[in-house]
Write an enzyme that holds these catalytic residues in place. Sequence first.
Site, PDB file in Angstrom:
ATOM      1  N   CYS A   1       0.835  -1.208   0.000  1.00  0.00           N
ATOM      2  CA  CYS A   1       0.000   0.000   0.000  1.00  0.00           C
ATOM      3  C   CYS A   1       0.866   1.253   0.000  1.00  0.00           C
ATOM      4  O   CYS A   1       1.651   1.466   0.928  1.00  0.00           O
ATOM      5  CB  CYS A   1      -0.904  -0.006   1.233  1.00  0.00           C
ATOM      6  SG  CYS A   1      -1.806   1.530   1.478  1.00  0.00           S
TER       7      CYS A   1
ATOM      8  N   LYS B   1      -9.939  -9.085   5.810  1.00  0.00           N
ATOM      9  CA  LYS B   1      -9.445  -8.471   7.039  1.00  0.00           C
ATOM     10  C   LYS B   1      -9.805  -9.290   8.282  1.00  0.00           C
ATOM     11  O   LYS B   1     -10.898  -9.847   8.369  1.00  0.00           O
ATOM     12  CB  LYS B   1     -10.033  -7.067   7.206  1.00  0.00           C
ATOM     13  CG  LYS B   1      -9.732  -6.091   6.079  1.00  0.00           C
ATOM     14  CD  LYS B   1     -10.337  -4.740   6.378  1.00  0.00           C
ATOM     15  CE  LYS B   1     -10.206  -3.795   5.196  1.00  0.00           C
ATOM     16  NZ  LYS B   1     -11.151  -4.123   4.113  1.00  0.00           N
TER      17      LYS B   1
ATOM     18  N   GLU C   1      -5.395   7.733   8.179  1.00  0.00           N
ATOM     19  CA  GLU C   1      -5.095   8.661   7.078  1.00  0.00           C
ATOM     20  C   GLU C   1      -3.616   9.052   7.119  1.00  0.00           C
ATOM     21  O   GLU C   1      -3.122   9.608   8.102  1.00  0.00           O
ATOM     22  CB  GLU C   1      -5.982   9.908   7.078  1.00  0.00           C
ATOM     23  CG  GLU C   1      -7.469   9.633   7.001  1.00  0.00           C
ATOM     24  CD  GLU C   1      -7.877   9.000   5.667  1.00  0.00           C
ATOM     25  OE1 GLU C   1      -7.096   9.045   4.710  1.00  0.00           O
ATOM     26  OE2 GLU C   1      -9.005   8.463   5.599  1.00  0.00           O
ATOM     27  N   SER C   2      -2.931   8.765   6.029  1.00  0.00           N
ATOM     28  CA  SER C   2      -1.475   8.918   5.995  1.00  0.00           C
ATOM     29  C   SER C   2      -0.994  10.338   6.258  1.00  0.00           C
ATOM     30  O   SER C   2      -0.007  10.538   6.972  1.00  0.00           O
ATOM     31  CB  SER C   2      -0.924   8.420   4.655  1.00  0.00           C
ATOM     32  OG  SER C   2      -1.477   9.145   3.568  1.00  0.00           O
TER      33      SER C   2
END
Length: 249
Positions: free
Chosen positions: A31, A58, A87-88
């Site tokens: 990812c 998952k 959230e990156s």
Amino acid sequence: MSIPQKHFKKGSTKPQLPEDGVLRVYSMRFCPFSQRVHLILDAKKIPHHKIYIDLIDKPEWYKDYSPLGKVPALQLTDVKDQPTLVESMIIAEFLDEQYPELRLFPSDPLHKAQDKILIERFAPVVNAVYPVLTCNANAPKDALTNFETALDAFEQELAKRGTPYFAGQTIGIVDYMIWPWFERFPSLKLTTEHKYELDAKRFGLLLKWRDLVAQDEAVRKTALDAQLHADFQGSKRLGKPQYDIAFKA
């Protein structure tokens, strides 16, 4: 600091980690958004545990950390109730403020805002190339044309700034936040019929920047090669993504 290298899936037992106050990052090895967070953690040399998640299947317990099932997620084990951030970009900014020894965001508020805007402007680049990068048979015929048009803005911005990195003379937040996709672009040469590569004349500065960033210690630590990215996307296209091939390289 990591548990056995594998992606946890449905039915798997939640990993048992010590209550040592060390950050826990939940991610997926292929990812690009997860890679953003790993780059910041490694650049700042922040101790952390890694827990990899199978995004197709998952584990049931993962919703306790990321209600929407998204990666990356960062659990703050040294804070009351051990909250988790997602959230990156939110995680990256939090880490930069909490661990200021190596600042990656500009200290000037205006420059910081402008860099965050520039990172947001990378979204059209990703959106345009994503169908091709993921080997989607239904990718629009003009996907790569739209990708190059969106990428022009970054070639122009690098020329405007006149520095080797977007951050200046040393690597910074813009460089790290857009890097994961530049790591993946070379896989297009392996997965497209015409062996696509970025045009050296059109994107000369970006290609020099790419070669420079590739030498960064944190980038090298998180890197996977083009063939591995191509192999993963091929498995994903067949409906059976092979997440754990990342650990067999």
